[in-house]
Design a protein around this motif. Structure first.
Motif, PDB file in Angstrom:
ATOM      1  N   LEU A  54      -7.236   1.931  -6.362  1.00  0.00           N
ATOM      2  CA  LEU A  54      -6.913   3.288  -5.934  1.00  0.00           C
ATOM      3  C   LEU A  54      -8.081   3.866  -5.162  1.00  0.00           C
ATOM      4  N   THR A  55      -7.784   4.766  -4.240  1.00  0.00           N
ATOM      5  CA  THR A  55      -8.801   5.649  -3.678  1.00  0.00           C
ATOM      6  C   THR A  55      -8.424   7.076  -4.034  1.00  0.00           C
ATOM      7  N   VAL A 101       1.156   7.359  -7.942  1.00  0.00           N
ATOM      8  CA  VAL A 101       0.880   6.268  -7.008  1.00  0.00           C
ATOM      9  C   VAL A 101       1.197   4.911  -7.629  1.00  0.00           C
ATOM     10  N   SER A 122      -5.480  13.624  -3.336  1.00  0.00           N
ATOM     11  CA  SER A 122      -4.804  12.676  -2.452  1.00  0.00           C
ATOM     12  C   SER A 122      -5.222  11.272  -2.870  1.00  0.00           C
ATOM     13  N   VAL A 123      -4.242  10.427  -3.140  1.00  0.00           N
ATOM     14  CA  VAL A 123      -4.526   9.115  -3.725  1.00  0.00           C
ATOM     15  C   VAL A 123      -3.806   8.034  -2.924  1.00  0.00           C
ATOM     16  N   ALA A 124      -4.528   6.969  -2.619  1.00  0.00           N
ATOM     17  CA  ALA A 124      -3.924   5.778  -2.019  1.00  0.00           C
ATOM     18  C   ALA A 124      -3.993   4.638  -3.017  1.00  0.00           C
ATOM     19  N   VAL A 164       0.839  -1.191   0.000  1.00  0.00           N
ATOM     20  CA  VAL A 164       0.000   0.000   0.000  1.00  0.00           C
ATOM     21  C   VAL A 164       0.874   1.241   0.000  1.00  0.00           C
ATOM     22  N   THR A 165       0.411   2.283  -0.652  1.00  0.00           N
ATOM     23  CA  THR A 165       1.117   3.562  -0.659  1.00  0.00           C
ATOM     24  C   THR A 165       0.086   4.680  -0.731  1.00  0.00           C
ATOM     25  N   THR A 166       0.489   5.871  -0.365  1.00  0.00           N
ATOM     26  CA  THR A 166      -0.396   7.024  -0.463  1.00  0.00           C
ATOM     27  C   THR A 166       0.428   8.259  -0.774  1.00  0.00           C
ATOM     28  N   ASP A 167      -0.184   9.219  -1.472  1.00  0.00           N
ATOM     29  CA  ASP A 167       0.551  10.421  -1.861  1.00  0.00           C
ATOM     30  C   ASP A 167      -0.456  11.540  -2.138  1.00  0.00           C
TER      31      ASP A 167
END
Length: 334
Positions: A91-92, A77, A143-145, A52-55
């Protein structure tokens, strides 16, 4: 929607907010897993170790040659997952919208976000929107995860890097930073240079199973030199980069010479920096050069024992230390 610009009422939870979500976000991002009436959704089981990552993403202008904030957020992302050896799946998206943003611009950016997600085979499964007052935002912040599944066979551990290992880059550096700067029309400059914003999945999938591959990173904010400093700090060794081997487009070189920028610190949004042992390096290079995305890939340096510094070997045979970045030469580029 009849409104031409975003209003504060678009964030109040009422009819306008429902129409904003339905007419723009759900229309472009819709898929069987996206339920705009639910507070949370259930995801199907994934067949592997989850990553998992977020930015967060902010760029001025919102649209620039070679991309825009929407596609940039997806690529950013996806690329973080890709260089970690994962295939992205979900993605979110959280959108912070400034009052007064043109609805037509928002529609284009979210359409671009959706297209980039589809091209990489990922689904947007959850999201949120907020509206802030005029003057309190930069038009749009995203903002995307991202959630992915680890696929790499190589260990990809920065601390496994040792003296003698080889540094590679998948293509010219600095394109994104200079393209965005020119799009701002600062200094009266203009040009045809395009951002390199793109998914690096083809590049990472081509090499992620090589046993001799040690490390991959996408050189975004802070550019190539900042990635080199991460390597030096984690490994305790020095990174020696060869000036003549680092691929740079003539336009990037010209702008940097005119304005005093250092191209090694400029952001990329579609490149990979890799470290491999010397026995695997040529195979990595060959795999990259066989791809359209990697045709300008190059071996650009090596790891030297001790020191923990980043050194540039100049075309004249000298060596200069590239200090760690302190000031931001081009703010709000990604």
């Amino acid at each position: 929607m009849d409104d031409t610009r975003i209003l504060l009422a678009h964030g109040n939870g009422g009819r306008l907010m429902r129409e904003l979500i339905t007419d723009i976000f759900a229309r472009h991002l819709g898929n069987p897993l996206l339920d705009t009436d639910a507070d949370a959704v259930m995801l199907p089981p994934l067949d592997g170790a989850l990553m998992v990552t977020t930015d967060g993403f902010t760029v001025q202008p919102l649209e620039f040659p070679g991309g825009n904030l929407g596609s940039l957020a997806v690529h950013g992302v996806i690329n973080d997952l890709a260089v970690a050896g994962a295939d992205p799946r979900y993605l979110t998206l959280s959108a912070l919208i400034e009052e007064g943003l043109e609805v037509e611009v928002l529609d284009r950016l979210i359409a671009s976000f959706a297209a980039a997600a589809r091209e990489s085979g990922v689904a947007v499964v959850a999201g949120d929107t907020k509206v802030v007052r005029r003057g309190e935002g930069g038009g749009l912040y995203l903002s995307v995860a991202g959630i992915g599944v680890k696929r790499a066979m190589a260990p990809l551990a920065i601390k496994s890097i040792v003296s003698g290992d080889v540094v590679l880059v998948s293509g010219p550096v600095g394109d994104h930073g200079i393209a965005v700067m020119l799009a701002r029309e600062q200094f009266g400059l203009s040009g045809e240079l395009r951002s390199d914003s793109a998914s690096v999945l083809p590049l990472t999938r081509a090499i992620r199973d090589f046993p001799g591959l040690k490390f991959m990173r996408d050189p975004t904010r802070g550019g190539l030199a900042t990635v080199a400093h991460e390597i030096a700090r984690a490994s305790g060794h020095s990174v020696a980069l060869e000036q003549n081997a680092v691929p740079l487009r003539p336009e990037v070189v010209s702008v940097c010479e005119m304005l005093g920028y250092d191209p090694y610190f400029l952001a990329c949004e579609g490149r990979v920096v890799a470290v491999a042992d010397p026995f695997a390096a040529n195979d990595v290079l060959a795999r990259w050069r066989a791809l359209p995305e990697g045709r300008d890939a190059s071996i650009i340096g090596r790891i030297e024992a001790g020191g923990g510094r980043v050194i540039l070997e100049t075309g004249l045979g000298g060596r200069r230390v590239l200090d760690e970045l302190e000031d931001d030469p081009l703010p709000r580029i990604c």
